[in-house]
Design a protein around this motif. Structure first.
Motif, PDB file in Angstrom:
ATOM      1  N   ASP A   1       0.018  12.217   5.119  1.00  0.00           N
ATOM      2  CA  ASP A   1      -0.947  11.531   5.968  1.00  0.00           C
ATOM      3  C   ASP A   1      -1.217  10.108   5.467  1.00  0.00           C
ATOM      4  O   ASP A   1      -1.210   9.156   6.240  1.00  0.00           O
ATOM      5  CB  ASP A   1      -2.247  12.342   6.028  1.00  0.00           C
ATOM      6  CG  ASP A   1      -3.254  11.745   6.984  1.00  0.00           C
ATOM      7  OD1 ASP A   1      -2.893  11.503   8.155  1.00  0.00           O
ATOM      8  OD2 ASP A   1      -4.399  11.502   6.550  1.00  0.00           O
ATOM      9  N   GLN A   2      -1.426   9.959   4.177  1.00  0.00           N
ATOM     10  CA  GLN A   2      -1.765   8.656   3.602  1.00  0.00           C
ATOM     11  C   GLN A   2      -0.605   7.666   3.632  1.00  0.00           C
ATOM     12  O   GLN A   2      -0.805   6.461   3.725  1.00  0.00           O
ATOM     13  CB  GLN A   2      -2.244   8.831   2.156  1.00  0.00           C
ATOM     14  CG  GLN A   2      -3.555   9.533   2.037  1.00  0.00           C
ATOM     15  CD  GLN A   2      -3.880   9.919   0.601  1.00  0.00           C
ATOM     16  OE1 GLN A   2      -3.220   9.482  -0.348  1.00  0.00           O
ATOM     17  NE2 GLN A   2      -4.899  10.737   0.431  1.00  0.00           N
ATOM     18  N   HIS A   3       0.626   8.164   3.508  1.00  0.00           N
ATOM     19  CA  HIS A   3       1.791   7.277   3.379  1.00  0.00           C
ATOM     20  C   HIS A   3       2.741   7.337   4.573  1.00  0.00           C
ATOM     21  O   HIS A   3       3.863   6.827   4.500  1.00  0.00           O
ATOM     22  CB  HIS A   3       2.538   7.585   2.080  1.00  0.00           C
ATOM     23  CG  HIS A   3       1.721   7.258   0.870  1.00  0.00           C
ATOM     24  ND1 HIS A   3       1.561   5.977   0.397  1.00  0.00           N
ATOM     25  CD2 HIS A   3       0.970   8.048   0.065  1.00  0.00           C
ATOM     26  CE1 HIS A   3       0.772   5.986  -0.653  1.00  0.00           C
ATOM     27  NE2 HIS A   3       0.394   7.232  -0.878  1.00  0.00           N
ATOM     28  N   HIS A   4       2.316   7.988   5.637  1.00  0.00           N
ATOM     29  CA  HIS A   4       3.111   8.057   6.876  1.00  0.00           C
ATOM     30  C   HIS A   4       4.495   8.672   6.636  1.00  0.00           C
ATOM     31  O   HIS A   4       5.511   8.151   7.096  1.00  0.00           O
ATOM     32  CB  HIS A   4       3.232   6.670   7.526  1.00  0.00           C
ATOM     33  CG  HIS A   4       1.909   6.006   7.716  1.00  0.00           C
ATOM     34  ND1 HIS A   4       0.983   6.454   8.633  1.00  0.00           N
ATOM     35  CD2 HIS A   4       1.341   4.950   7.078  1.00  0.00           C
ATOM     36  CE1 HIS A   4      -0.096   5.687   8.561  1.00  0.00           C
ATOM     37  NE2 HIS A   4       0.089   4.783   7.634  1.00  0.00           N
TER      38      HIS A   4
ATOM     39  N   VAL B   1      -2.497  14.107  -4.973  1.00  0.00           N
ATOM     40  CA  VAL B   1      -3.025  14.758  -3.773  1.00  0.00           C
ATOM     41  C   VAL B   1      -2.037  15.829  -3.310  1.00  0.00           C
ATOM     42  O   VAL B   1      -0.934  15.941  -3.839  1.00  0.00           O
ATOM     43  CB  VAL B   1      -3.260  13.727  -2.635  1.00  0.00           C
ATOM     44  CG1 VAL B   1      -4.328  12.716  -3.045  1.00  0.00           C
ATOM     45  CG2 VAL B   1      -1.976  13.029  -2.238  1.00  0.00           C
TER      46      VAL B   1
ATOM     47  N   ASP C   1      -1.852  15.684   2.326  1.00  0.00           N
ATOM     48  CA  ASP C   1      -2.589  14.425   2.193  1.00  0.00           C
ATOM     49  C   ASP C   1      -1.652  13.258   1.907  1.00  0.00           C
ATOM     50  O   ASP C   1      -1.835  12.159   2.432  1.00  0.00           O
ATOM     51  CB  ASP C   1      -3.652  14.529   1.096  1.00  0.00           C
ATOM     52  CG  ASP C   1      -4.822  15.408   1.505  1.00  0.00           C
ATOM     53  OD1 ASP C   1      -4.997  15.664   2.718  1.00  0.00           O
ATOM     54  OD2 ASP C   1      -5.559  15.856   0.605  1.00  0.00           O
ATOM     55  N   PHE C   2      -0.650  13.500   1.067  1.00  0.00           N
ATOM     56  CA  PHE C   2       0.326  12.452   0.782  1.00  0.00           C
ATOM     57  C   PHE C   2       1.008  11.983   2.071  1.00  0.00           C
ATOM     58  O   PHE C   2       1.115  10.782   2.328  1.00  0.00           O
ATOM     59  CB  PHE C   2       1.381  12.955  -0.216  1.00  0.00           C
ATOM     60  CG  PHE C   2       2.498  11.984  -0.424  1.00  0.00           C
ATOM     61  CD1 PHE C   2       2.368  10.947  -1.326  1.00  0.00           C
ATOM     62  CD2 PHE C   2       3.683  12.099   0.289  1.00  0.00           C
ATOM     63  CE1 PHE C   2       3.406  10.022  -1.503  1.00  0.00           C
ATOM     64  CE2 PHE C   2       4.725  11.200   0.119  1.00  0.00           C
ATOM     65  CZ  PHE C   2       4.573  10.152  -0.776  1.00  0.00           C
TER      66      PHE C   2
ATOM     67  N   GLN D   1       0.823  -1.212   0.000  1.00  0.00           N
ATOM     68  CA  GLN D   1       0.000   0.000   0.000  1.00  0.00           C
ATOM     69  C   GLN D   1       0.860   1.266   0.000  1.00  0.00           C
ATOM     70  O   GLN D   1       0.550   2.238  -0.674  1.00  0.00           O
ATOM     71  CB  GLN D   1      -0.909   0.016   1.225  1.00  0.00           C
ATOM     72  CG  GLN D   1      -1.776   1.243   1.309  1.00  0.00           C
ATOM     73  CD  GLN D   1      -2.646   1.254   2.554  1.00  0.00           C
ATOM     74  OE1 GLN D   1      -2.615   0.352   3.370  1.00  0.00           O
ATOM     75  NE2 GLN D   1      -3.431   2.304   2.688  1.00  0.00           N
ATOM     76  N   HIS D   2       1.950   1.270   0.779  1.00  0.00           N
ATOM     77  CA  HIS D   2       2.728   2.489   0.969  1.00  0.00           C
ATOM     78  C   HIS D   2       3.927   2.552   0.023  1.00  0.00           C
ATOM     79  O   HIS D   2       4.555   1.543  -0.270  1.00  0.00           O
ATOM     80  CB  HIS D   2       3.196   2.616   2.419  1.00  0.00           C
ATOM     81  CG  HIS D   2       2.051   2.729   3.362  1.00  0.00           C
ATOM     82  ND1 HIS D   2       1.222   3.827   3.395  1.00  0.00           N
ATOM     83  CD2 HIS D   2       1.576   1.877   4.292  1.00  0.00           C
ATOM     84  CE1 HIS D   2       0.294   3.647   4.294  1.00  0.00           C
ATOM     85  NE2 HIS D   2       0.477   2.462   4.860  1.00  0.00           N
TER      86      HIS D   2
END
Length: 144
Positions: free
Chosen positions: A114-117, A107, A111-112, A63-64
Motif C-alpha cells: 500500500d505504501q509503495h504502490h 511493516v 502495508d508495504f 519516497q518510494h
C-alpha cells in the motif's frame, strides 16, 4: 551466483501492463523486477528461526523504493541468490548511476504494498508466493 543489479531486468511496457506476459519471464527476471518484495517476504517466512530482515533501496531523496531484498547477518537475498550486502548495494548503485538510500522495512507485506504502490500476491496472473518459496529453496543460505 554473483549479484546483479535489479535494473538489468526492468520490465517492458507490455510486461508492466500484462500480468501473464510478466509471469512468463524467467524466475530471475520475475523476482528482479516486479516481484522482488514477494521474494523477500518468502525468504523471511522460509527461515522463521533466523532473524531475517527486509530492506529496500530507493534513489536518494525519493519516497518510494525500487528494489526489496531480505537481509541476514551481512548477507542479502534477492533474485541473485545470497550475496554479501556490500556487493548487492554496489552493483545496484553502479547500474543506476545515482546514490541510493537503504530503507529498513518494518511493516507487513500488505502495508508495504500500500505504501509503495507494489502489487499484492492476488494481483498477479497466478500465485507468486509458491514460485517465490521454490526460488528461495533453490539457493543455498550462507549458514548451511
Amino acid at each position: 551466483m554473483t549479484a546483479q543489479a535489479a535494473g538489468v531486468f526492468r520490465r517492458t511496457e507490455i510486461e508492466r501492463t500484462d500480468q501473464r506476459v510478466a509471469w512468463e519471464r524467467s524466475d530471475q527476471a520475475f523476482f528482479a523486477a516486479g516481484a522482488c518484495h514477494l521474494l523477500a517476504w518468502a525468504c523471511r517466512d522460509t527461515y522463521p528461526a533466523r532473524s531475517i530482515g527486509i530492506e529496500a533501496v530507493r534513489f536518494e531523496g525519493e519516497q518510494h523504493v525500487f528494489h526489496t531484498f531480505a537481509t541476514w547477518d551481512g548477507w542479502t537475498f534477492d533474485h541473485s541468490g545470497w550475496n554479501p550486502e556490500p556487493q548487492l548495494l554496489t552493483v545496484n548503485t553502479e547500474f543506476e548511476g545515482h546514490p541510493l538510500e537503504r530503507v529498513a522495512i518494518a511493516v507487513t507485506l500488505d502495508d508495504f504494498c500500500d505504501q509503495h504502490h507494489h502489487r499484492m500476491p492476488h494481483d498477479y496472473w497466478r500465485d507468486p508466493m509458491q514460485r517465490a518459496r521454490d526460488y528461495v529453496r533453490r539457493h543455498q543460505p550462507p549458514w548451511a
